[in-house]
Motif scaffolding. Structure first.
Motif, PDB file in Angstrom:
ATOM      1  N   ALA A   1       9.737   5.919  -0.659  1.00  0.00           N
ATOM      2  CA  ALA A   1       8.444   5.323  -0.339  1.00  0.00           C
ATOM      3  C   ALA A   1       7.577   6.306   0.418  1.00  0.00           C
ATOM      4  O   ALA A   1       8.075   7.082   1.252  1.00  0.00           O
ATOM      5  N   SER A   2       6.290   6.250   0.105  1.00  0.00           N
ATOM      6  CA  SER A   2       5.316   7.103   0.769  1.00  0.00           C
ATOM      7  C   SER A   2       4.316   6.241   1.521  1.00  0.00           C
ATOM      8  O   SER A   2       3.932   5.175   1.037  1.00  0.00           O
ATOM      9  N   PHE A   3       3.863   6.711   2.657  1.00  0.00           N
ATOM     10  CA  PHE A   3       2.813   6.020   3.400  1.00  0.00           C
ATOM     11  C   PHE A   3       1.495   5.984   2.635  1.00  0.00           C
ATOM     12  O   PHE A   3       0.622   5.181   2.925  1.00  0.00           O
TER      13      PHE A   3
ATOM     14  N   ASN B   1       0.796  -1.227   0.000  1.00  0.00           N
ATOM     15  CA  ASN B   1       0.000   0.000   0.000  1.00  0.00           C
ATOM     16  C   ASN B   1       0.835   1.287   0.000  1.00  0.00           C
ATOM     17  O   ASN B   1       0.280   2.368   0.163  1.00  0.00           O
ATOM     18  N   TYR B   2       2.122   1.172  -0.161  1.00  0.00           N
ATOM     19  CA  TYR B   2       2.975   2.358  -0.261  1.00  0.00           C
ATOM     20  C   TYR B   2       3.214   2.696  -1.730  1.00  0.00           C
ATOM     21  O   TYR B   2       3.511   1.808  -2.521  1.00  0.00           O
ATOM     22  N   ALA B   3       3.113   3.960  -2.072  1.00  0.00           N
ATOM     23  CA  ALA B   3       3.636   4.397  -3.358  1.00  0.00           C
ATOM     24  C   ALA B   3       5.161   4.362  -3.289  1.00  0.00           C
ATOM     25  O   ALA B   3       5.746   4.770  -2.277  1.00  0.00           O
ATOM     26  N   VAL B   4       5.794   3.864  -4.322  1.00  0.00           N
ATOM     27  CA  VAL B   4       7.254   3.808  -4.370  1.00  0.00           C
ATOM     28  C   VAL B   4       7.719   4.433  -5.679  1.00  0.00           C
ATOM     29  O   VAL B   4       7.185   4.121  -6.741  1.00  0.00           O
ATOM     30  N   ALA B   5       8.693   5.286  -5.567  1.00  0.00           N
ATOM     31  CA  ALA B   5       9.179   6.014  -6.742  1.00  0.00           C
ATOM     32  C   ALA B   5      10.691   5.902  -6.850  1.00  0.00           C
ATOM     33  O   ALA B   5      11.385   5.588  -5.878  1.00  0.00           O
TER      34      ALA B   5
ATOM     35  N   VAL C   1      11.798  10.026 -11.810  1.00  0.00           N
ATOM     36  CA  VAL C   1      12.013   9.083 -12.905  1.00  0.00           C
ATOM     37  C   VAL C   1      10.762   8.232 -13.141  1.00  0.00           C
ATOM     38  O   VAL C   1      10.253   8.160 -14.253  1.00  0.00           O
ATOM     39  N   ALA C   2      10.272   7.583 -12.083  1.00  0.00           N
ATOM     40  CA  ALA C   2       9.144   6.663 -12.249  1.00  0.00           C
ATOM     41  C   ALA C   2       8.500   6.432 -10.895  1.00  0.00           C
ATOM     42  O   ALA C   2       9.143   6.573  -9.856  1.00  0.00           O
ATOM     43  N   VAL C   3       7.220   6.060 -10.923  1.00  0.00           N
ATOM     44  CA  VAL C   3       6.500   5.772  -9.682  1.00  0.00           C
ATOM     45  C   VAL C   3       5.478   4.678  -9.947  1.00  0.00           C
ATOM     46  O   VAL C   3       4.945   4.561 -11.045  1.00  0.00           O
TER      47      VAL C   3
ATOM     48  N   TYR D   1       7.261  11.988  -0.218  1.00  0.00           N
ATOM     49  CA  TYR D   1       7.867  10.725   0.178  1.00  0.00           C
ATOM     50  C   TYR D   1       8.477  10.800   1.564  1.00  0.00           C
ATOM     51  O   TYR D   1       9.130  11.771   1.931  1.00  0.00           O
ATOM     52  N   ASP D   2       8.232   9.750   2.325  1.00  0.00           N
ATOM     53  CA  ASP D   2       8.604   9.712   3.733  1.00  0.00           C
ATOM     54  C   ASP D   2       9.945   9.034   3.978  1.00  0.00           C
ATOM     55  O   ASP D   2      10.597   9.303   4.996  1.00  0.00           O
ATOM     56  N   PHE D   3      10.343   8.134   3.105  1.00  0.00           N
ATOM     57  CA  PHE D   3      11.563   7.360   3.314  1.00  0.00           C
ATOM     58  C   PHE D   3      12.363   7.329   2.025  1.00  0.00           C
ATOM     59  O   PHE D   3      11.807   7.216   0.934  1.00  0.00           O
ATOM     60  N   TRP D   4      13.676   7.373   2.196  1.00  0.00           N
ATOM     61  CA  TRP D   4      14.592   7.393   1.061  1.00  0.00           C
ATOM     62  C   TRP D   4      15.733   6.416   1.285  1.00  0.00           C
ATOM     63  O   TRP D   4      16.191   6.219   2.417  1.00  0.00           O
TER      64      TRP D   4
END
Length: 124
Positions: free
Chosen positions: A98-100, A31-35, A48-50, A111-114
């Motif tokens: 990654a985003s919650f 359930n996290y968006a990841v880019a 670049v991409a998500v 985005y919350d985490f890198w």
């Protein structure tokens, strides 16, 4: 807390391919968006991409559209960036984020985490 680790970078000739991986530790990407973002020499970091948290939506930066694909692992613990027909302009440090939220988002502040990044170098 989610820790992200990128891998798969390296040196490749123009026209070649690489597959970047972003692995999550601490929890899954469910359930996290990841880019993926990248930062070339002397340049700002760019999108670049998500892939959305449910895996149904993907977006790409115009210059990589048709050459790169993004996908989620079967167990939601990894996200992959398949890069084909690489060009010297693709040379950069690539970061996953990654985003919650489900997303998908194209801007860094969502985005919350890198991760720490992985170097991709494309020779001409």
């Amino acid at each position: 807390q989610v820790q992200l680790v990128e891998s798969g970078g390296g040196l490749v000739q123009a026209g070649g391919s690489l597959r970047l991986s972003c692995a999550a530790s601490g929890r899954t990407f469910s359930n996290y968006a990841v880019a993926w973002f990248r930062q070339g020499p002397g340049a700002d970091r760019e999108f670049v991409a998500v892939i959305s948290g449910n895996g149904l939506h993907t977006y790409f930066e115009d210059s990589v559209e048709g050459r790169f694909t993004i996908s989620r692992g079967d167990y939601e613990d990894s996200v992959y960036l398949q890069m084909n027909d690489l060009k010297p302009d693709d040379t950069a440090v690539y970061y996953c984020a990654a985003s919650f939220e489900l997303g998908p988002y194209k801007t860094e502040y969502e985005y919350d985490f890198w991760g720490q990044g992985t170097q991709v170098t494309v020779s001409s």
